[in-house]
Design a protein around this motif. Structure first.
Motif, PDB file in Angstrom:
ATOM      1  N   ILE A   1       0.842  -1.208   0.000  1.00 11.22           N
ATOM      2  CA  ILE A   1       0.000   0.000   0.000  1.00 11.22           C
ATOM      3  C   ILE A   1       0.872   1.252   0.000  1.00 11.22           C
ATOM      4  O   ILE A   1       0.623   2.205  -0.754  1.00 11.22           O
ATOM      5  N   SER A   2       1.895   1.257   0.861  1.00  6.83           N
ATOM      6  CA  SER A   2       2.787   2.421   0.886  1.00  6.83           C
ATOM      7  C   SER A   2       3.538   2.562  -0.430  1.00  6.83           C
ATOM      8  O   SER A   2       3.757   3.683  -0.916  1.00  6.83           O
ATOM      9  N   GLY A   3       3.919   1.421  -1.026  1.00  7.47           N
ATOM     10  CA  GLY A   3       4.600   1.486  -2.318  1.00  7.47           C
ATOM     11  C   GLY A   3       3.697   2.009  -3.411  1.00  7.47           C
ATOM     12  O   GLY A   3       4.112   2.815  -4.257  1.00  7.47           O
ATOM     13  N   ILE A   4       2.434   1.558  -3.420  1.00 10.32           N
ATOM     14  CA  ILE A   4       1.483   2.030  -4.436  1.00 10.32           C
ATOM     15  C   ILE A   4       1.213   3.513  -4.276  1.00 10.32           C
ATOM     16  O   ILE A   4       1.203   4.279  -5.246  1.00 10.32           O
ATOM     17  N   LEU A   5       0.989   3.957  -3.041  1.00  7.76           N
ATOM     18  CA  LEU A   5       0.741   5.380  -2.800  1.00  7.76           C
ATOM     19  C   LEU A   5       1.954   6.223  -3.174  1.00  7.76           C
ATOM     20  O   LEU A   5       1.820   7.323  -3.721  1.00  7.76           O
ATOM     21  N   GLY A   6       3.157   5.677  -2.903  1.00  2.00           N
ATOM     22  CA  GLY A   6       4.369   6.403  -3.288  1.00  2.00           C
ATOM     23  C   GLY A   6       4.527   6.496  -4.789  1.00  2.00           C
ATOM     24  O   GLY A   6       4.923   7.544  -5.320  1.00  2.00           O
TER      25      GLY A   6
ATOM     26  N   ASP B   1     -14.196   5.019 -10.263  1.00  2.00           N
ATOM     27  CA  ASP B   1     -14.300   4.483  -8.911  1.00  2.00           C
ATOM     28  C   ASP B   1     -13.361   3.308  -8.695  1.00  2.00           C
ATOM     29  O   ASP B   1     -13.440   2.629  -7.668  1.00  2.00           O
ATOM     30  N   ASN B   2     -12.471   3.072  -9.662  1.00  2.01           N
ATOM     31  CA  ASN B   2     -11.532   1.972  -9.571  1.00  2.01           C
ATOM     32  C   ASN B   2     -10.129   2.517  -9.795  1.00  2.01           C
ATOM     33  O   ASN B   2      -9.880   3.230 -10.775  1.00  2.01           O
ATOM     34  N   ILE B   3      -9.214   2.197  -8.888  1.00  3.77           N
ATOM     35  CA  ILE B   3      -7.862   2.754  -8.967  1.00  3.77           C
ATOM     36  C   ILE B   3      -7.151   2.284 -10.224  1.00  3.77           C
ATOM     37  O   ILE B   3      -6.523   3.070 -10.936  1.00  3.77           O
ATOM     38  N   SER B   4      -7.250   1.001 -10.532  1.00  6.80           N
ATOM     39  CA  SER B   4      -6.577   0.461 -11.710  1.00  6.80           C
ATOM     40  C   SER B   4      -7.115   1.091 -12.987  1.00  6.80           C
ATOM     41  O   SER B   4      -6.357   1.464 -13.876  1.00  6.80           O
ATOM     42  N   ALA B   5      -8.453   1.250 -13.057  1.00  5.50           N
ATOM     43  CA  ALA B   5      -9.047   1.882 -14.240  1.00  5.50           C
ATOM     44  C   ALA B   5      -8.609   3.334 -14.367  1.00  5.50           C
ATOM     45  O   ALA B   5      -8.360   3.833 -15.479  1.00  5.50           O
TER      46      ALA B   5
ATOM     47  N   TRP C   1       0.425  -2.838  -7.594  1.00  7.54           N
ATOM     48  CA  TRP C   1       1.770  -2.274  -7.416  1.00  7.54           C
ATOM     49  C   TRP C   1       2.597  -2.430  -8.681  1.00  7.54           C
ATOM     50  O   TRP C   1       3.288  -1.500  -9.105  1.00  7.54           O
ATOM     51  N   PHE C   2       2.503  -3.602  -9.314  1.00  8.74           N
ATOM     52  CA  PHE C   2       3.236  -3.827 -10.560  1.00  8.74           C
ATOM     53  C   PHE C   2       2.724  -2.896 -11.658  1.00  8.74           C
ATOM     54  O   PHE C   2       3.498  -2.342 -12.447  1.00  8.74           O
ATOM     55  N   GLN C   3       1.398  -2.717 -11.728  1.00  8.58           N
ATOM     56  CA  GLN C   3       0.823  -1.806 -12.716  1.00  8.58           C
ATOM     57  C   GLN C   3       1.320  -0.381 -12.506  1.00  8.58           C
ATOM     58  O   GLN C   3       1.637   0.337 -13.471  1.00  8.58           O
ATOM     59  N   SER C   4       1.367   0.061 -11.248  1.00  3.10           N
ATOM     60  CA  SER C   4       1.830   1.419 -10.970  1.00  3.10           C
ATOM     61  C   SER C   4       3.286   1.607 -11.371  1.00  3.10           C
ATOM     62  O   SER C   4       3.681   2.688 -11.836  1.00  3.10           O
ATOM     63  N   MET C   5       4.104   0.563 -11.225  1.00  2.00           N
ATOM     64  CA  MET C   5       5.505   0.643 -11.645  1.00  2.00           C
ATOM     65  C   MET C   5       5.618   0.790 -13.153  1.00  2.00           C
ATOM     66  O   MET C   5       6.362   1.623 -13.675  1.00  2.00           O
ATOM     67  N   VAL C   6       4.834  -0.043 -13.882  1.00  2.00           N
ATOM     68  CA  VAL C   6       4.876  -0.007 -15.345  1.00  2.00           C
ATOM     69  C   VAL C   6       4.361   1.330 -15.871  1.00  2.00           C
ATOM     70  O   VAL C   6       4.970   1.958 -16.759  1.00  2.00           O
ATOM     71  N   VAL C   7       3.242   1.787 -15.332  1.00  2.00           N
ATOM     72  CA  VAL C   7       2.664   3.054 -15.785  1.00  2.00           C
ATOM     73  C   VAL C   7       3.583   4.222 -15.449  1.00  2.00           C
ATOM     74  O   VAL C   7       3.735   5.161 -16.232  1.00  2.00           O
ATOM     75  N   GLY C   8       4.230   4.178 -14.268  1.00  2.00           N
ATOM     76  CA  GLY C   8       5.167   5.242 -13.911  1.00  2.00           C
ATOM     77  C   GLY C   8       6.322   5.341 -14.879  1.00  2.00           C
ATOM     78  O   GLY C   8       6.727   6.442 -15.289  1.00  2.00           O
TER      79      GLY C   8
END
Length: 306
Positions: A17-22, A255-259, A169-176
């Motif tokens: 969670i902290s990694g995703i928020l970061g 209403d969906n974080i991934s979307a 978390w993996f998605q957030s890394m790729v998108v970043g």
């Protein structure tokens, strides 16, 4: 044993969670900065964008290119005089007025070559005025902030299981990583256009030297079309940014974080794609009429009924 596994799972969940928020907190900062700078960058005159480069290009054009253009102009005007003389029944019907016509065309040609820089800057001045007026009409924030778009983001993350959190978390890394690449693409489009403007304006006197002859004037006409296309490419870029500003407002309804993450990236990819297309689109708009005319002439020439 089960309590140890539960504590380990809880620790991993808090870590994810902290990694995703970061990852999400600064994911779009670079893109927001680049998109916000587009309007200011494309609305600048070449002289205001970088004074050192502008003075260098102008010096090269006036000291290196104009003498070459003078040689080309001499050849073109001699060729023009020969055409004016021989087209009157091969010297059997020569009127004195054709020499006055040639003198007038020579005066106009010399005027165009010696004032090429002023003419070119006037074209970009008109285009810059259009961009400035469009900037007042095209309004809307182009910044993306997922924490504002999804206020209960942390609560949604707390409610997710370990598996979906790992995937997110993996998605957030790729998108970043993708957003950093897209910010570079935006930089290349905006700065590449200005470099192209400097390159095109540096050789301006040469195509202007061909404007006075009917057979050679196509070079100068195509050059003018390319200048107008470069100038009004900025207007197309402003439209792309305006559309982007409208589209990303729809993220607030997600209403969906991934979307929301993939939606933001999709709109940014779309922005980059359209920015890359603005150059060819502008050139196509201002050269399409000429291509259509040439195509009709070719079809008429090769028609069996011609």
């Amino acid at each position: 044993m089960q309590s140890i596994l539960d504590k380990l799972a809880e620790w991993l969940k808090e870590l994810l969670i902290s990694g995703i928020l970061g990852n999400l907190s600064g994911m779009f900062d670079t893109v927001n900065t680049k998109v916000g700078e587009i309007a200011g960058e494309v609305g600048m005159m070449p002289s205001a964008w970088n004074g050192g480069v502008f003075n260098l290009i102008r010096s090269l054009s006036e000291t290196v290119i104009i003498p070459i253009a003078g040689i080309i102009l001499t050849f073109v005007m001699c060729y023009e005089l020969i055409q004016l003389v021989i087209e009157k029944n091969n010297l059997h019907d020569v009127d004195t007025w054709i020499f006055f016509k040639w003198i007038f065309k020579t005066f106009v040609a010399v005027f165009l070559v010696t004032n090429t820089w002023n003419i070119v800057m006037a074209i970009f001045d008109v285009a810059q005025n259009v961009v400035s007026q469009s900037g007042g009409i095209i309004s809307g924030s182009t910044s993306i902030d997922l924490s504002t778009a999804i206020p209960d983001m942390e609560a949604q993350l707390e409610a997710m299981d370990l598996g979906p959190l790992l995937g997110l978390w993996f998605q957030s890394m790729v998108v970043g990583l993708t957003m950093n690449i897209l910010s570079i693409c935006i930089f290349l489009v905006v700065y590449g256009r200005m470099i192209e403007i400097y390159l095109v304006t540096s050789v301006g006197p040469i195509p202007f030297a061909t404007m006075s002859n009917r057979e050679w004037s196509g070079v100068g006409q195509n050059y003018l079309k390319s200048l107008i296309a470069l100038g009004f490419q900025a207007f197309l870029i402003m439209i792309c940014v305006g559309i982007y500003a409208v589209l990303i407002q729809e993220i607030s309804t997600a209403d969906n974080i991934s979307a929301a993450i993939w939606g933001c990236m999709g709109y940014t990819v779309l922005l980059c794609f359209t920015l890359f297309k603005t150059g060819s689109m502008a050139k196509g708009i201002f050269s399409r009429s000429e291509e259509r005319r040439v195509g009709k002439e070719c079809r008429s020439r090769w028609s069996p009924y011609h």
